[in-house]
Design a protein around this motif. Structure first.
Motif, PDB file in Angstrom:
ATOM      1  N   UNK A   1       0.813  -1.216   0.000  1.00 37.63           N
ATOM      2  CA  UNK A   1       0.000   0.000   0.000  1.00 37.63           C
ATOM      3  C   UNK A   1       0.850   1.273   0.000  1.00 37.63           C
ATOM      4  N   UNK A   2       2.171   1.094  -0.119  1.00 38.37           N
ATOM      5  CA  UNK A   2       3.121   2.214  -0.180  1.00 38.37           C
ATOM      6  C   UNK A   2       3.057   3.124   1.053  1.00 38.37           C
ATOM      7  N   UNK A   3       2.871   2.492   2.205  1.00 38.38           N
ATOM      8  CA  UNK A   3       2.834   3.249   3.462  1.00 38.38           C
ATOM      9  C   UNK A   3       4.213   3.152   4.102  1.00 38.38           C
ATOM     10  N   UNK A   4       4.834   4.300   4.288  1.00 36.26           N
ATOM     11  CA  UNK A   4       6.218   4.333   4.755  1.00 36.26           C
ATOM     12  C   UNK A   4       6.359   4.703   6.230  1.00 36.26           C
ATOM     13  N   UNK A   5       5.392   5.435   6.771  1.00 29.98           N
ATOM     14  CA  UNK A   5       5.424   5.818   8.186  1.00 29.98           C
ATOM     15  C   UNK A   5       4.175   5.273   8.846  1.00 29.98           C
ATOM     16  N   UNK A   6       4.353   4.657  10.012  1.00 30.94           N
ATOM     17  CA  UNK A   6       3.228   3.989  10.661  1.00 30.94           C
ATOM     18  C   UNK A   6       3.541   3.704  12.127  1.00 30.94           C
ATOM     19  N   UNK A   7       2.490   3.565  12.873  1.00 35.89           N
ATOM     20  CA  UNK A   7       2.570   3.056  14.242  1.00 35.89           C
ATOM     21  C   UNK A   7       1.316   2.222  14.439  1.00 35.89           C
ATOM     22  N   UNK A   8       1.491   0.912  14.556  1.00 32.42           N
ATOM     23  CA  UNK A   8       0.352   0.013  14.696  1.00 32.42           C
ATOM     24  C   UNK A   8       0.536  -0.846  15.932  1.00 32.42           C
ATOM     25  N   UNK A   9      -0.505  -0.896  16.739  1.00 30.65           N
ATOM     26  CA  UNK A   9      -0.536  -1.751  17.919  1.00 30.65           C
ATOM     27  C   UNK A   9      -1.506  -2.896  17.668  1.00 30.65           C
TER      28      UNK A   9
ATOM     29  N   UNK B   1      -3.699  10.891   9.575  1.00 29.15           N
ATOM     30  CA  UNK B   1      -2.630  11.703   8.994  1.00 29.15           C
ATOM     31  C   UNK B   1      -1.237  11.153   9.306  1.00 29.15           C
ATOM     32  N   UNK B   2      -1.108  10.359  10.358  1.00 29.09           N
ATOM     33  CA  UNK B   2       0.186   9.768  10.723  1.00 29.09           C
ATOM     34  C   UNK B   2       0.165   8.246  10.621  1.00 29.09           C
ATOM     35  N   UNK B   3      -0.939   7.690  10.148  1.00 33.14           N
ATOM     36  CA  UNK B   3      -1.162   6.249  10.046  1.00 33.14           C
ATOM     37  C   UNK B   3      -0.843   5.537  11.368  1.00 33.14           C
ATOM     38  N   UNK B   4      -1.590   5.951  12.387  1.00 31.04           N
ATOM     39  CA  UNK B   4      -1.501   5.330  13.703  1.00 31.04           C
ATOM     40  C   UNK B   4      -2.796   4.568  13.935  1.00 31.04           C
TER      41      UNK B   4
END
Length: 134
Positions: A28-36, A69-72
């Motif tokens: 999905x071309x997501x480069x910045x993320x924080x996933x719990x 906006x920050x893909x959290x």
């Protein structure tokens, strides 16, 4: 920011789950993320569904994009449901958790499975990513 956390998951399963999530994010071309990822009981996931989806069901996974906006995001996976599904589909529990991690991450990316057309699209992508793991 590139963070993936697993809470209440078996440590031995985390490398495969992380690989599954990273493949999904890359697709999905997501480069910045924080996933719990949070492992919960059937009762806990049912409470989340009642509170946030107004449905009184136990689901295998529920995803919340907390800060788009920050893909959290937070992804809850039901321990009981995932173990039952692993048996039903002929997967190990580790494989089923990887499949659900992909599914939950795709939900964060905006995919839905609430109607036949979108479900087909989502599951096709999910299956393709899953096959890359093995």
């Amino acid at each position: 920011m590139k963070t993936i956390n697993f809470i209440k998951f078996p440590k031995s399963h985390e490398p495969l789950l992380k690989k599954a999530v990273l493949l999904t994010l890359k697709s999905e071309k997501i480069k910045k993320y924080q996933i719990n990822f949070i492992m919960v009981s059937d009762a806990e996931i049912k409470k989340l569904n009642i509170k946030y989806r107004k449905t009184r069901r136990i689901t295998d996974v529920i995803s919340f994009l907390v800060a788009p906006e920050m893909f959290i995001g937070d992804i809850y996976i039901s321990e009981g449901r995932s173990k039952k599904q692993a048996k039903r589909y002929g997967n190990t529990w580790r494989q089923e958790l990887a499949y659900l991690a992909i599914h939950g991450t795709l939900h964060l990316c905006g995919y839905t499975d609430y109607d036949p057309e979108n479900k087909t699209k989502m599951f096709s992508k999910q299956d393709k990513i899953f096959k890359c793991l093995f």
